[in-house]
Design an enzyme around this catalytic site. Structure first.
Site, short mmCIF file in Angstrom:
data_model
loop_
_atom_site.label_atom_id
_atom_site.label_comp_id
_atom_site.label_asym_id
_atom_site.label_seq_id
_atom_site.Cartn_x
_atom_site.Cartn_y
_atom_site.Cartn_z
N HIS A 19 0.87 -1.18 0.00
CA HIS A 19 0.00 0.00 0.00
C HIS A 19 0.91 1.23 0.00
O HIS A 19 1.55 1.52 1.00
CB HIS A 19 -0.87 -0.06 1.27
CG HIS A 19 -2.11 0.76 1.21
ND1 HIS A 19 -3.16 0.48 0.35
CD2 HIS A 19 -2.50 1.85 1.92
CE1 HIS A 19 -4.13 1.37 0.53
NE2 HIS A 19 -3.75 2.21 1.48
N LYS A 163 -10.56 6.39 -3.32
CA LYS A 163 -9.66 7.46 -2.89
C LYS A 163 -8.28 7.11 -3.43
O LYS A 163 -7.78 6.01 -3.19
CB LYS A 163 -9.64 7.54 -1.37
CG LYS A 163 -9.01 8.82 -0.87
CD LYS A 163 -9.28 9.02 0.61
CE LYS A 163 -8.13 8.48 1.42
NZ LYS A 163 -8.30 8.80 2.87
N LYS A 165 -4.40 7.59 -3.50
CA LYS A 165 -3.31 8.08 -2.67
C LYS A 165 -2.28 8.75 -3.57
O LYS A 165 -1.72 8.11 -4.47
CB LYS A 165 -2.69 6.91 -1.90
CG LYS A 165 -3.59 6.37 -0.80
CD LYS A 165 -3.71 7.36 0.35
CE LYS A 165 -4.26 6.72 1.61
NZ LYS A 165 -4.30 7.67 2.73
N ASP A 194 -5.94 11.78 -1.80
CA ASP A 194 -5.36 12.05 -0.48
C ASP A 194 -3.85 12.22 -0.65
O ASP A 194 -3.17 11.30 -1.09
CB ASP A 194 -5.65 10.87 0.46
CG ASP A 194 -5.18 11.13 1.89
OD1 ASP A 194 -4.63 12.21 2.16
OD2 ASP A 194 -5.39 10.24 2.74
N GLU A 220 -7.72 15.51 0.06
CA GLU A 220 -7.48 15.37 1.50
C GLU A 220 -6.06 15.76 1.86
O GLU A 220 -5.10 15.36 1.21
CB GLU A 220 -7.74 13.90 1.86
CG GLU A 220 -7.57 13.54 3.31
CD GLU A 220 -7.98 12.09 3.57
OE1 GLU A 220 -8.67 11.49 2.72
OE2 GLU A 220 -7.60 11.56 4.62
N ASP A 245 -7.28 15.90 7.51
CA ASP A 245 -7.15 14.61 8.21
C ASP A 245 -6.08 14.73 9.29
O ASP A 245 -6.40 14.95 10.46
CB ASP A 245 -6.85 13.49 7.21
CG ASP A 245 -6.71 12.14 7.89
OD1 ASP A 245 -7.06 12.02 9.09
OD2 ASP A 245 -6.26 11.16 7.25
N LYS A 269 -11.23 9.87 12.81
CA LYS A 269 -10.58 8.59 13.10
C LYS A 269 -10.50 8.46 14.61
O LYS A 269 -9.97 9.35 15.27
CB LYS A 269 -9.15 8.55 12.53
CG LYS A 269 -9.07 8.46 11.02
CD LYS A 269 -7.63 8.51 10.56
CE LYS A 269 -7.55 8.47 9.04
NZ LYS A 269 -6.19 8.79 8.55
N GLU A 323 -14.05 4.93 4.81
CA GLU A 323 -13.09 4.06 4.13
C GLU A 323 -12.75 2.89 5.06
O GLU A 323 -11.59 2.54 5.23
CB GLU A 323 -11.83 4.85 3.76
CG GLU A 323 -11.14 5.49 4.95
CD GLU A 323 -9.94 6.35 4.57
OE1 GLU A 323 -9.95 6.97 3.50
OE2 GLU A 323 -9.00 6.38 5.38
MN MN Z 1 -5.85 10.57 5.14
#
Ligand code: MN
Length: 369
Positions: A19, A163, A165, A194, A220, A245, A269, A323
């Protein structure tokens, strides 16, 4: 409801594919699982997921374990587990910062309370305002062709939100990725980006303008978390909504962002905000300031995902979905029956407490020895 025992287990669970984000490429998620047991034998569980060490913030699974074992567990034993708010306050007084550690303990207390009286956590939070939460899948694959294949496969499974990255690569490369993904998924699928703090102000402006033709829902955290002024300025200069975030961890952060204006969405979060109560406080500030919310993740198992989900079900301003895909990306889980997904959404859990049951044998498979 007297607490008899607090135990922490460290574990590592690989992800099914690397990831890639602006700050790290993740191969495994590190976990600290917390088990709180009362003298009556009721147990509650909490989880802190860390992205391969102290990469997303200062905390790691190891620091979470040390903080809980040395600075929380010794005084928590003997206390009344039903007093979540007083225990939250005492934890905040005894432990500065370390929100992931505090969140994992608080999560276990909520689970315990729900299980003790037989109701789901969302009911303790005032009841759910939705039965399912639209699910975003994060595209963070180094190889662009593999990424397109993944997007295609997910659309076939019903995913309608992605989303992307960004900021791990130069702007031109990210713009080309987004162009190809938009072309592949068509006009009806929602795309977001993001940057995980990966751009400075001028790069963020250049990048967001380059991405504007591909109709993103939001971008983001374009700039570093400390640059609230930059984020507000960028938000005012572009037509794409901007979401905070990493900049929005505490209710104080949310207040500062709301006062500066510009930013229109806050990512929630549980771990960055020290638990459910801190996260609900941020949601209330968003509500009062006219901001929308989104529920992010740190790639939790079904246990942590369930805790985040109860907030996503009960917090009114969560209009941008979530997410909570952790269980779909991790190679393993720690509960008997994982969280459920259908038609591009994660479904409500209505069992007692967090609504999942930790399988200690399964946890042992991933635990460090
Ligand atoms: Mn984020």
């Amino acid at each position: 409801m007297k607490i008899a025992d607090v135990r922490v287990t460290l574990a590592d669970i690989p992800v099914t594919r690397p990831h890639t984000m602006s700050f790290t490429t993740l191969h495994a998620v590190n976990f600290a699982f917390v088990r709180v047991e009362t003298t009556d034998g009721v147990t509650g569980w909490g989880e802190a997921a860390c992205l391969g060490g102290p990469t997303w913030s200062e905390e790691s699974a190891e620091s979470v374990a040390a903080t809980i074992e040395r600075y929380v567990a010794p005084w928590l034993v003997g206390r009344d587990a039903s007093e979540v708010e007083p225990l939250r306050l005492e934890m905040a007084r005894r432990v500065q910062g370390n929100p992931f550690a505090r969140a994992a303990v608080e999560m276990a207390l909520w689970d315990l309370n729900g299980k003790a009286i037989g109701v789901p956590v969302h009911r303790l939070l005032g009841g759910k305002v939705r039965d399912r939460v639209p699910l975003s899948w994060s595209l963070a694959v180094a190889d662009p062709d593999a990424e397109l294949a993944e997007a295609h496969a997910k659309v076939a499974l019903g995913h309608r939100i992605f989303k992307i990255k960004t900021a791990a690569h130069p702007v031109a490369q990210d713009a080309e990725r987004v162009r190809r993904i938009r072309e592949a998924v068509g006009p009806d699928v929602a795309l977001r980006a993001d940057a995980n703090q990966g751009w400075d102000r001028p790069t963020a402006l250049r990048a967001i303008r380059a991405l504007e033709p591909y109709r993103l829902d939001f971008v983001e955290q374009p700039v570093p978390k400390w640059d609230l002024g930059g984020m507000a300025e960028i938000a005012r200069s572009v037509s794409v909504p901007i979401m905070a975030d990493e900049s929005c961890c505490s209710p104080h952060d949310a207040m500062a962002i709301a006062r500066l204006g510009g930013v229109s969405i806050l990512a929630l979060k549980l771990t960055k905000s020290a638990g459910i109560l801190g996260t609900m406080a941020i949601a209330r500030i968003a509500e009062a300031a006219g901001l929308g919310c989104y529920v992010g993740c740190m790639i939790e198992t079904s246990l942590g995902t369930a805790a985040y989900l109860h907030v996503a079900l009960a917090a009114t301003p969560v209009t941008w979905g979530c997410e909570l895909f952790g269980p779909l990306l991790l190679a393993g889980d720690v509960v008997r029956r994982p969280v459920q997904y259908a038609d591009g959404a994660i479904l409500a859990l209505d069992g007692p407490g967090l609504g999942v049951e930790v399988d200690e044998r399964r946890l042992k498979e991933w635990a460090r020895h």
